[in-house]
Design an enzyme around this catalytic site. Structure first.
Site: not given
Lengths: 328, 415
Positions: B305, B309, B318
């Site tokens: 990805r 998100h 993160y």
């Protein structure tokens, strides 16, 4: 014809529906060779083959989730949740998908499916076998929720539910499975969404559904013999939608109402009925609407359920509190 | 490929292990938990079992099981697909930043996985997507503008699953795997699977899309159980993009995800999700297996990805930039472009024409978005039931009457 139990009536309704429509499928846990733990599907796998009536993996979310997919493909699944509290793993599929797909697709996708749930207590079942979970479903727009109280209704309403265009949660009062009645099958009773007067009376209206209709009838008889009260009993039959007109006509006539259900009272379905009565019949009421239900406790162990479940004595007590003229 | 074939041959060390008696020595070759996690953490490498037909450098390589014949036309077509889908996706991000969309779910980096899978499908097949499947939607004929309603907040998805063969986006993680399993069971019950001769062209299959995070969901597990025991013609297409919002794959699993299929009794294949050719080849094989009655199949498309998100997420909290940089070198579009140019399958004129088409799509996408009408309030009361419930009917009437009370005011809105 003769005496038919509710279990037999349901079984016959499934059989007749399987015969009438090749798209009807029946599946769930143990519904095949065993015929279901309550024998509601007895003989169906043998008669219609494993493709029409089959055992499923032990996965309730799977039962409803795959039923959604099958209905999308054009089938009419009729699935069985083995017991009320066993249906909770399927809750997400019921509320997030079955209930909403028509709305989400702006009507492009219909989900004709029936989720049969034996519910309620009174059979001495161990934990998780006696819940009255109707309010979870009635609180979900998109679902139709019904509960028969008699063998004739069990037959007629299940057949109607299977032909409905939208998902129906069909709540079967398991403690009444073995109740017999003189019924000629196939039986066609009132339309599924109509409430009916089971016993006419003038003093007070008892409103009940499913397993509590018989209890209300007993209480009505006791009220007549013991207290001289003339009690009307309304069998709601359909919880969502609620037949407000029948309910309100009765309450306007009697001026008093007691709602009876097995489920805990707090946040229970009776609150919705009471609110409807208050809204539409306020000026006809002689007393506040009363509710008799299970206590607001986790369902007790079998030896205690007779205290938890509404019975004649508690219903008579509630009726006695309804501000009668002689007490004023 | 026979069903036996998918069982990965034992490695020499495993054979040794299997050949010896049980005991501490017999398990010495089993990787420790730490080793497994270290392997899962090495997200930029898919491991020895990764099916790849186009290297990150655009080199065409062969594979013993999953080679594929594609025409130059198809190659150019998939390049065009990926460029256009990426452009719409980037435009979606931009529209959110400009306040035109409430949220956007970026597809960036997963174009090859989705276009390869989507182009392997036939019109009679059905897709059950998650919510990031803009590339699959494209392949099913759902115009990118039809995705906008969800993210602008005007509807829950405006395409018709029946006519497109594309279910609505499913926001709740993993639920669609069960719906797909049931749909595929229906295909089998109706005899649309395993036909030979003249009927075989009509054979159907279902494919469901989900991510690495979804593999932890009970519904995905149940979907695989149901599909397996009923031989349902469904391909479980897992896009392992390494991140479930902020959680890495190692939070979901101790084994590579494709290996889970073995536990259910059907093939699991890990494909390079940034290789559109490999994705097409493996998915075509998997769908054919399903159509022939040999389903289900699990595909793990190993990808990344590249964006957050959603537009509400901040991936810098993160994960490390190093990871992102490593994956940039594996870009799905770039590797196909290099291949097309090197093999003289596409010339500059073609590449320019695709870019121009992408510009047009972006403009159309943007214009459509900013001109979308506000949904009328009465719409929310419709299609709750086939026959309108008396409760909803009364509420609709009351509320519209209430709104009418403001008709004379200048704003005409709700106060």
């Amino acid at each position: 014809m003769g005496q038919v139990t509710m279990a037999q009536a349901l079984n016959t309704a499934l059989r007749d529906s399987l015969r009438a429509d090749p798209n009807v499928l029946v599946f769930g846990e143990d519904v095949g060779a065993l015929g279901g733990v309550f024998r509601i599907t007895e003989g169906l796998a043998a008669e219609f083959g494993e493709q029409r009536c089959f055992d499923s993996p032990l996965a309730e979310a799977g039962i409803v989730g795959t039923a959604v997919g099958m209905a999308m493909y054009g089938f009419r699944p009729v699935v069985e949740m083995q017991f009320d509290a066993f249906a909770y793993p399927a809750f997400e599929q019921i509320t997030s998908h079955a209930a909403k797909l028509r709305n989400r697709t702006r009507g492009a996708v219909e989900l004709p499916m029936v989720i049969r749930i034996p519910y309620g207590g009174g059979i001495g079942g161990v934990e998780h076998h006696s819940d009255s979970s109707e309010a979870y479903y009635t609180h979900t727009p998109g679902l139709t929720v019904v509960s028969p109280a008699t063998p004739a209704d069990a037959y007629s309403m299940l057949q109607e539910a299977i032909t409905a265009a939208d998902p129906v949660v069909f709540l079967e009062p398991k403690r009444r499975y073995w109740t017999k009645a003189e019924v000629e099958l196939p039986a066609a009773t009132e339309p599924m969404h109509r409430a009916v007067i089971r016993r006419a009376g003038t003093d007070v209206t008892l409103l009940a559904y499913g397993p509590m209709v018989a209890t209300a009838m007993e209480a009505a008889e006791a009220a007549r013999t013991e207290e001289g009260r003339d009690v009307e009993v309304v069998d709601l039959r359909s919880l969502s939608p609620l037949d407000e007109d029948t309910v309100c006509a009765s309450v306007r006539k009697t001026g008093r109402a007691v709602i009876v259900h097995e489920a805990p009272v707090f946040g229970g379905y009776g609150a919705e009925v009471a609110a409807t009565i208050n809204r539409r019949c306020f000026h006809y009421l002689e007393a506040p609407v009363a509710r008799v239900g299970g206590f607001d406790i986790p369902y007790p162990s079998p030896k205690l359920e007779e205290h938890h479940l509404p019975h004649t004595g508690r219903i008579l007590d509630a009726i006695a509190e309804l501000q009668w003229e002689e007490d004023r | 490929m026979s069903p036996e074939h998918w069982t990965r041959p034992s490695r020499p060390d495993e054979q040794t292990r299997n050949g010896t008696a049980s005991g501490p020595a017999a398990t010495s070759a089993v990787p420790t938990r730490e080793q497994v996690i270290a392997g899962l953490r090495a997200t930029s490498e898919g491991g020895a079992d990764l099916v790849q037909l186009l290297t990150p450098e655009g080199q065409r390589v062969s594979h013993p099981d999953f080679d594929i014949e594609v025409t130059d036309e198809q190659l150019r077509g998939m390049y065009r697909d990926m460029v256009l889908v990426r452009r719409a996706d980037r435009e979606g991000n931009a529209l959110q930043r400009q306040g035109q969309l409430g949220i956007w779910v970026p597809l960036l980096g997963q174009e090859a996985a989705q276009i390869g899978a989507g182009r392997a499908m036939r019109p009679q097949d059905m897709a059950f997507p998650s919510y990031r499947e803009h590339g699959v939607a494209w392949c099913r004929g759902v115009d990118p503008t039809e995705l906008l309603g969800i993210f602008r907040g005007t509807d829950h998805g405006s395409w018709d699953p029946n006519t497109t063969g594309m279910g609505l986006y499913t926001i709740v993680i993993g639920n669609q795997c069960l719906n797909a399993a049931g749909y595929a069971m229906g295909q089998r019950f109706e005899g649309r699977v395993g036909n030979t001769g003249g009927d075989s062209a009509d054979n159907e299959a279902t494919m469901t899309f989900f991510g690495d995070g979804a593999t932890s969901q009970g519904d995905v597990h149940e979907g695989m159980v149901w599909a397996a025991v009923y031989d349902a013609p469904v391909v479980f297409f897992c896009q392992n993009n390494q991140w479930a919002i902020s959680e890495p794959t190692e939070r979901q699993t101790r084994v590579p995800l494709y290996e889970r299929a073995r536990g259910y009794g059907f093939p699991g294949i890990r494909v390079d999700g940034n290789d559109v050719l490999a994705s097409l080849a493996v998915t075509r094989w998997a769908l054919d297996e399903c159509r022939h009655g040999n389903g289900p199949v699990l595909i793990e498309a190993f990808t990344y990805r590249m964006d957050a998100h959603t537009t509400s997420d901040d991936a810098s909290r993160y994960r490390l930039d190093d990871d992102l940089e490593a994956w940039k070198l594996k870009d799905p579009i770039e590797r196909l472009r290099v291949h097309l140019v090197r093999e003289q399958i596409a010339d500059q004129e073609f590449l320019d024409s695709v870019d121009a088409e992408a510009d047009e799509l972006a403009q159309r996408f943007r214009d459509f978005c900013v001109n979308m009408p506000e949904p009328p309030p009465e719409r929310m009361f419709s299609e709750v039931y086939a026959e309108e419930s008396p409760v909803v009917a009364a509420q609709r009437q009351d509320y519209l009457q209430y709104l009418d009370g403001f008709a004379d005011s200048a704003a005409g809105g709700v106060h």
